[in-house]
Write a protein that holds these residues in place. Structure first.
Motif, PDB file in Angstrom:
ATOM      1  N   ALA A 172       7.589  -3.033   0.593  1.00 28.45           N
ATOM      2  CA  ALA A 172       7.576  -3.169   2.051  1.00 28.45           C
ATOM      3  C   ALA A 172       6.652  -2.158   2.718  1.00 28.45           C
ATOM      4  O   ALA A 172       6.513  -2.162   3.941  1.00 28.45           O
ATOM      5  CB  ALA A 172       8.987  -3.018   2.602  1.00 28.45           C
ATOM      6  N   VAL A 173       6.033  -1.285   1.923  1.00 29.70           N
ATOM      7  CA  VAL A 173       5.160  -0.234   2.467  1.00 29.70           C
ATOM      8  C   VAL A 173       3.777  -0.420   1.843  1.00 29.70           C
ATOM      9  O   VAL A 173       3.534   0.001   0.715  1.00 29.70           O
ATOM     10  CB  VAL A 173       5.720   1.167   2.166  1.00 29.70           C
ATOM     11  CG1 VAL A 173       4.810   2.246   2.739  1.00 29.70           C
ATOM     12  CG2 VAL A 173       7.130   1.307   2.723  1.00 29.70           C
ATOM     13  N   GLY A 174       2.885  -1.059   2.596  1.00 31.54           N
ATOM     14  CA  GLY A 174       1.579  -1.411   2.053  1.00 31.54           C
ATOM     15  C   GLY A 174       0.485  -0.436   2.421  1.00 31.54           C
ATOM     16  O   GLY A 174       0.682   0.510   3.182  1.00 31.54           O
ATOM     17  N   ILE A 232      -4.590  -2.480  -2.811  1.00 32.92           N
ATOM     18  CA  ILE A 232      -4.845  -2.507  -1.372  1.00 32.92           C
ATOM     19  C   ILE A 232      -4.467  -3.880  -0.827  1.00 32.92           C
ATOM     20  O   ILE A 232      -4.827  -4.909  -1.408  1.00 32.92           O
ATOM     21  CB  ILE A 232      -6.325  -2.210  -1.075  1.00 32.92           C
ATOM     22  CG1 ILE A 232      -6.733  -0.852  -1.661  1.00 32.92           C
ATOM     23  CG2 ILE A 232      -6.609  -2.272   0.420  1.00 32.92           C
ATOM     24  CD1 ILE A 232      -5.954   0.320  -1.144  1.00 32.92           C
ATOM     25  N   GLU A 233      -3.758  -3.919   0.303  1.00 31.16           N
ATOM     26  CA  GLU A 233      -3.342  -5.203   0.866  1.00 31.16           C
ATOM     27  C   GLU A 233      -4.238  -5.682   1.999  1.00 31.16           C
ATOM     28  O   GLU A 233      -4.234  -6.854   2.337  1.00 31.16           O
ATOM     29  CB  GLU A 233      -1.902  -5.139   1.369  1.00 31.16           C
ATOM     30  CG  GLU A 233      -1.686  -4.288   2.612  1.00 31.16           C
ATOM     31  CD  GLU A 233      -0.288  -4.449   3.197  1.00 31.16           C
ATOM     32  OE1 GLU A 233       0.598  -4.943   2.480  1.00 31.16           O
ATOM     33  OE2 GLU A 233      -0.097  -4.063   4.362  1.00 31.16           O
ATOM     34  N   ARG A 234      -4.997  -4.749   2.599  1.00 30.09           N
ATOM     35  CA  ARG A 234      -5.870  -5.120   3.723  1.00 30.09           C
ATOM     36  C   ARG A 234      -7.149  -4.293   3.654  1.00 30.09           C
ATOM     37  O   ARG A 234      -7.093  -3.068   3.565  1.00 30.09           O
ATOM     38  CB  ARG A 234      -5.165  -4.876   5.054  1.00 30.09           C
ATOM     39  CG  ARG A 234      -6.021  -5.178   6.283  1.00 30.09           C
ATOM     40  CD  ARG A 234      -5.335  -4.777   7.590  1.00 30.09           C
ATOM     41  NE  ARG A 234      -4.256  -5.681   7.971  1.00 30.09           N
ATOM     42  CZ  ARG A 234      -2.975  -5.348   8.002  1.00 30.09           C
ATOM     43  NH1 ARG A 234      -2.601  -4.105   7.673  1.00 30.09           N
ATOM     44  NH2 ARG A 234      -2.055  -6.221   8.368  1.00 30.09           N
ATOM     45  N   GLU A 256       8.555   8.425   3.718  1.00 31.21           N
ATOM     46  CA  GLU A 256       9.781   8.808   4.422  1.00 31.21           C
ATOM     47  C   GLU A 256       9.967   8.101   5.752  1.00 31.21           C
ATOM     48  O   GLU A 256      11.093   7.740   6.105  1.00 31.21           O
ATOM     49  CB  GLU A 256       9.783  10.327   4.645  1.00 31.21           C
ATOM     50  CG  GLU A 256       9.935  11.124   3.349  1.00 31.21           C
ATOM     51  CD  GLU A 256       9.815  12.626   3.578  1.00 31.21           C
ATOM     52  OE1 GLU A 256       9.531  13.043   4.729  1.00 31.21           O
ATOM     53  OE2 GLU A 256      10.007  13.391   2.612  1.00 31.21           O
ATOM     54  N   TRP A 257       8.864   7.867   6.527  1.00 33.60           N
ATOM     55  CA  TRP A 257       9.112   7.377   7.887  1.00 33.60           C
ATOM     56  C   TRP A 257       8.080   6.395   8.452  1.00 33.60           C
ATOM     57  O   TRP A 257       8.153   6.037   9.617  1.00 33.60           O
ATOM     58  CB  TRP A 257       9.287   8.548   8.858  1.00 33.60           C
ATOM     59  CG  TRP A 257       8.168   9.559   8.927  1.00 33.60           C
ATOM     60  CD1 TRP A 257       8.085  10.738   8.247  1.00 33.60           C
ATOM     61  CD2 TRP A 257       6.997   9.519   9.771  1.00 33.60           C
ATOM     62  NE1 TRP A 257       6.939  11.433   8.591  1.00 33.60           N
ATOM     63  CE2 TRP A 257       6.264  10.721   9.536  1.00 33.60           C
ATOM     64  CE3 TRP A 257       6.504   8.605  10.701  1.00 33.60           C
ATOM     65  CZ2 TRP A 257       5.056  11.003  10.178  1.00 33.60           C
ATOM     66  CZ3 TRP A 257       5.311   8.888  11.352  1.00 33.60           C
ATOM     67  CH2 TRP A 257       4.607  10.073  11.083  1.00 33.60           C
ATOM     68  N   ALA A 258       7.163   5.922   7.634  1.00 34.19           N
ATOM     69  CA  ALA A 258       6.166   4.970   8.146  1.00 34.19           C
ATOM     70  C   ALA A 258       6.279   3.633   7.431  1.00 34.19           C
ATOM     71  O   ALA A 258       7.052   3.463   6.486  1.00 34.19           O
ATOM     72  CB  ALA A 258       4.767   5.545   8.023  1.00 34.19           C
ATOM     73  N   ASP A 259       5.485   2.682   7.902  1.00 36.79           N
ATOM     74  CA  ASP A 259       5.497   1.319   7.343  1.00 36.79           C
ATOM     75  C   ASP A 259       4.277   1.030   6.495  1.00 36.79           C
ATOM     76  O   ASP A 259       4.208  -0.028   5.862  1.00 36.79           O
ATOM     77  CB  ASP A 259       5.585   0.300   8.483  1.00 36.79           C
ATOM     78  CG  ASP A 259       6.802   0.527   9.357  1.00 36.79           C
ATOM     79  OD1 ASP A 259       7.925   0.381   8.832  1.00 36.79           O
ATOM     80  OD2 ASP A 259       6.639   0.866  10.541  1.00 36.79           O
ATOM     81  N   GLY A 260       3.292   1.934   6.504  1.00 35.20           N
ATOM     82  CA  GLY A 260       2.104   1.701   5.716  1.00 35.20           C
ATOM     83  C   GLY A 260       1.185   2.904   5.718  1.00 35.20           C
ATOM     84  O   GLY A 260       1.292   3.809   6.550  1.00 35.20           O
TER      85      GLY A 260
END
Length: 283
Positions: A230-232, A251-253, A195-199
């Motif tokens: 866009a949300v990793g 997992i991206e990182r 809802e409101w974060a980037d990752g």
């Protein structure tokens, strides 16, 4: 996949400036540090990662993360700088918005803003947040900070936040603001991310569980009307022996922990991890 380093930056550990330089020289993409503003002498809340509930000494001695990362920013040129996590429940949001924006501006847009509500009731309540409302407080303070980072004359009123129409400068170097990662593990956390974060910033777990979590996050993000690509997901305390499994899980990182100790303990582990990473990237 990206690879980062996490260290409990303390007054007894290898200086964070030296850790940052060493991590950057070895090719790591990011450096992450935690936060504990204070640890009450008397507490009833047990530490969840020890059998007897006792806290390791490093929790008592943690540097302020934004101060530590500002020092690291001045000593490096490219490595990204992450909080894992900033305890938003323990900060007044106008002052925190300014500090975060200042660090992002000074570092040239390198901040990765990991946030959390905290697990230690006795730590947050003297700073004005009731344990039962910690996530509502976190969400509303982050929403208010986003306005302060992106609007010229921001204003925000909610149950737990009151920001009168005001000027808050500087603005962050990143547009619209530093990416916000939520550090927690539950499905409710993934809903908040959607809802409101980037990752999402979970701590290391079974790769199958992580794969389920990543898939669930993607569904929730799409249902929230946002692009799931866009949300990793960045994995804290990653096991260097499970990188391939983490990659399959989405997992991206991977963020590896190094000891909160002297140079003689930190540098060999950085070298070991750098070899693992080089083997994965062909470096």
């Amino acid at each position: 996949m990206k690879f980062g380093i996490f260290i409990f930056a303390t007054d007894k550990a290898m200086p964070i400036v030296e850790v940052a330089r060493a991590a950057e020289e070895r090719g790591f993409e990011s450096l992450w540090v935690p936060e504990h503003v204070h640890i009450p002498v008397k507490r009833q809340t047990p530490f969840p990662l020890s059998e007897d509930g006792s806290l390791p000494e490093r929790y008592l001695r943690a540097h302020d993360p934004l101060v530590a990362l500002a020092a690291a920013a001045g000593a490096t040129g490219t490595i990204k700088l992450g909080t894992a996590v900033c305890l938003v429940t323990e900060h007044e949001p106008i002052a925190l918005a300014k500090a975060v924006a200042s660090l992002d501006d000074i570092s040239g847009g390198r901040l990765l803003f990991g946030v959390g509500a905290g697990w230690l009731r006795e730590e947050m309540e003297p700073l004005g947040t009731r344990f039962e409302t910690r996530w509502q407080v976190t969400e509303q303070r982050v929403a208010a900070m986003k306005r302060m980072w992106t609007e010229e004359e921001p204003e925000y009123q909610s149950e737990f936040v009151n920001v009168p129409r005001t000027f808050v400068y500087p603005k962050p170097a990143q547009s619209p603001h530093p990416p916000v990662y939520i550090g927690a593990a539950s499905r409710w956390c993934r809903q908040r991310v959607a809802e409101w974060a980037d990752g999402w910033l979970p701590t290391a777990a079974d790769p199958d569980w992580l794969a389920h979590g990543v898939a669930d996050l993607r569904k929730r993000t799409e249902a929230a009307g946002r692009d799931p690509d866009a949300v990793g997901t960045s994995l804290l305390m990653a096991d260097a022996g499970l990188i391939a499994a983490y990659e399959r899980a989405g997992i991206e990182r991977c963020i590896f922990e190094v000891p909160s100790g002297p140079r003689a303990a930190v540098l060999p582990e950085l070298d070991r991890l750098a070899k693992v990473v080089a083997g994965r990237t062909g470096g």
